[in-house]
Design an enzyme around this catalytic site. Structure first.
Site, PDB file in Angstrom:
ATOM      1  N   LYS A  77      37.817  47.932 -71.161  1.00 58.84           N
ATOM      2  CA  LYS A  77      39.293  47.759 -70.732  1.00 58.84           C
ATOM      3  C   LYS A  77      39.889  49.401 -70.320  1.00 58.84           C
ATOM      4  O   LYS A  77      39.197  50.552 -70.408  1.00 58.84           O
ATOM      5  CB  LYS A  77      40.074  48.368 -72.514  1.00 58.84           C
ATOM      6  CG  LYS A  77      41.494  48.677 -72.263  1.00 58.84           C
ATOM      7  CD  LYS A  77      41.710  48.268 -73.658  1.00 58.84           C
ATOM      8  CE  LYS A  77      43.584  48.591 -74.423  1.00 58.84           C
ATOM      9  NZ  LYS A  77      43.796  48.146 -75.866  1.00 58.84           N
ATOM     10  N   SER A 155      46.644  44.761 -76.841  1.00 59.79           N
ATOM     11  CA  SER A 155      46.811  45.188 -75.471  1.00 59.79           C
ATOM     12  C   SER A 155      45.784  45.204 -74.342  1.00 59.79           C
ATOM     13  O   SER A 155      45.756  45.354 -73.733  1.00 59.79           O
ATOM     14  CB  SER A 155      47.129  46.270 -75.670  1.00 59.79           C
ATOM     15  OG  SER A 155      46.346  47.989 -76.073  1.00 59.79           O
ATOM     16  N   SER A 179      45.093  45.244 -81.535  1.00 61.05           N
ATOM     17  CA  SER A 179      44.459  45.348 -79.794  1.00 61.05           C
ATOM     18  C   SER A 179      43.572  44.589 -79.342  1.00 61.05           C
ATOM     19  O   SER A 179      43.242  44.509 -78.573  1.00 61.05           O
ATOM     20  CB  SER A 179      45.105  46.875 -79.260  1.00 61.05           C
ATOM     21  OG  SER A 179      46.565  46.945 -78.882  1.00 61.05           O
TER      22      SER A 179
END
Length: 453
Positions: A77, A155, A179
């Site tokens: 990420k 996210s 997330s």
């Protein structure tokens, strides 16, 4: 050539010499570049990946494997510093910052296990949304959707999409309010949120340090166990497979089923019936502390909002605010209204609620509920209506943020499908620092939860 998606499946091929890590890295990079959705990754680390794969290949030919994960691909990420790459945190305002001078601690740890870092995945801007929509780098498609374009969840949107689409066998995300678990549930994969502090946060761009945690997104609990060990810097996992007969489930009757889609509840309850049939003990009771979490936020504001505003207040006060997603700006600016007494009251009450919740659990009990009250919704209506966006975001985060506030660890496992044949996730959760027990039980229960046993 189609490869097995799981780390375990790939590991067998690599360790047996049937698949060279360089070949695997080249196939992985080519697959990402040829993939129809170019919003999944924000950048590839080709040179690094081929160098790491070549080193793994040399080790394996010499009989010096670093372990089960040696030579296997992983994606990060875009909150993790990867040496030589710019960490943008999903935001245009960080696009021109200098490249990271060193790896984040957990990136270095995973590299120490021999894994091959192939690139950085897309995300919600500054990790401040559970939906995965990003106006700067695009919104990854949800690979599980076959009817309309649906959100991937956030996210860690790109991380989940990359795994669910078969581009990489695993990706590492962050989880401040859900997330990791949210996009895992929406795309039909496994997402494990570790206890906050289980891994080093050095070199990870924060959202709210009181809540931030890390975890892998992958296809199986077994893969999550292997990645957990690597993120610790261990040479091999220490988690033992548990027994379903030892599984004591408590299903909360507070908050988590409110406004839940009927198909989600049905898929969840079917999984619970399978667990009961397999020998698990199931009880249901209210959890007043769950309601207290939301009462606190209504009275004092959200802890994540207070800390996010403190982090970004200078950006919001200057010209950079014009380059940030207006929805992120609006949500972050709510933190300006949270006073220091409010913030201290939140922290004090949080400690008490954590204690009360842990004390309310009987020995060995795990909390189990639907990861989300709904399946992944279509993208278009959320882009067209800010009010719907914020309402959906709050509903999406609701079940998972409870665990972050109460400092629990949790894992989302696919348990069936709901509306539009979209995946439904079931979350197992345990008090902080009981990660090994959680993973042990999840290993034993996964096939039953999925309906594969």
């Amino acid at each position: 050539m189609t490869r097995q998606k799981t780390l375990a499946g790939l590991s067998v091929l690599v360790q047996d010499g049937k698949l060279d890590p360089v070949t695997l890295a080249e196939e992985t990079l080519a697959g990402i570049e040829a993939h129809g959705d170019q919003a999944v990754f924000v950048g590839l680390t080709r040179e690094r990946a081929l160098k790491e794969a070549s080193a793994a290949s040399t080790r394996l030919r010499a009989g010096r494997s670093l372990g089960l994960l040696d030579g296997l691909p992983v994606a990060w990420k875009d909150l993790f510093d990867v040496k030589g790459s710019v960490t943008t945190a999903g935001s245009a305002v960080l696009r021109d910052t200098p490249p990271a001078g060193s790896d984040a601690a957990v990136v270095a740890a995973v590299a120490g296990a021999g894994m091959v870092s192939v690139g950085r995945t897309n995300m919600s801007e500054f990790a401040f949304s559970g939906l995965g929509i990003n106006p700067h780098y695009g919104t990854p498609h949800n690979p599980a959707s076959t009817d309309v374009e649906r959100i991937p969840g956030g996210s860690s949107s790109g991380s989940a999409a990359a795994v669910a689409a078969g581009l990489v066998p695993a990706a590492i995300g962050t989880d401040t309010g859900g997330s990791v678990r949210i996009p895992a549930a929406m795309t039909g994969i496994v997402g494990y949120k570790a206890t906050r502090g289980r891994y080093s946060m050095k070199g990870v761009f924060p959202l709210a340090e009181s809540l931030d945690s890390l975890g892998p997104l992958c296809h199986t609990v077994q893969d999550a166990v292997w990645l957990d060990a690597a993120m610790h810097g261990l040479t091999a996992p220490v988690v033992r497979r548990g027994e379903i007969a030892d599984l004591k489930i408590v299903i909360p009757e507070t908050i988590v089923f409110d406004e839940a889609e009927s198909e989600v509840v049905e898929a969840f309850e079917d999984a619970i019936k399978r667990l009961e049939k397999a020998g698990a003990t199931v009880t249901r009771r209210p959890f007043p502390t769950f309601k207290a979490v939301f009462d606190l936020m209504a009275r004092h504001g959200a802890l994540v909002t207070a800390e996010a505003y403190a982090l970004h207040r200078e950006r919001l006060a200057g010209p950079q605010a014009e380059r940030i997603d207006p929805r992120v700006v609006a949500r972050t600016r709510l933190g300006e209204k949270i006073t220091m007494p409010d913030y201290i009251a939140l922290l004090d009450a949080r400690d008490q609620l954590i204690h009360e919740t842990v004390e309310s659990l009987k020995p060995g009990e795990l909390i189990v509920h639907p990861t989300l009250p709904h399946v992944a919704p279509p993208v278009a209506p959320l882009l067209a209506d800010d009010e719907l966006f914020f309402k959906t975001n709050a509903r999406t985060l609701r079940n998972t943020l409870i665990g972050n506030f109460l400092d629990f660890c949790g894992i989302s496992i696919p348990c069936g499908t709901g509306a539009g044949e979209m995946p439904v996730g079931l979350q197992l959760a345990a008090p902080h620092h009981q990660d090994d027990r959680l993973l042990s039980i999840a290993l034993a229960a996964e096939t039953v939860i999925r309906g594969e046993a």
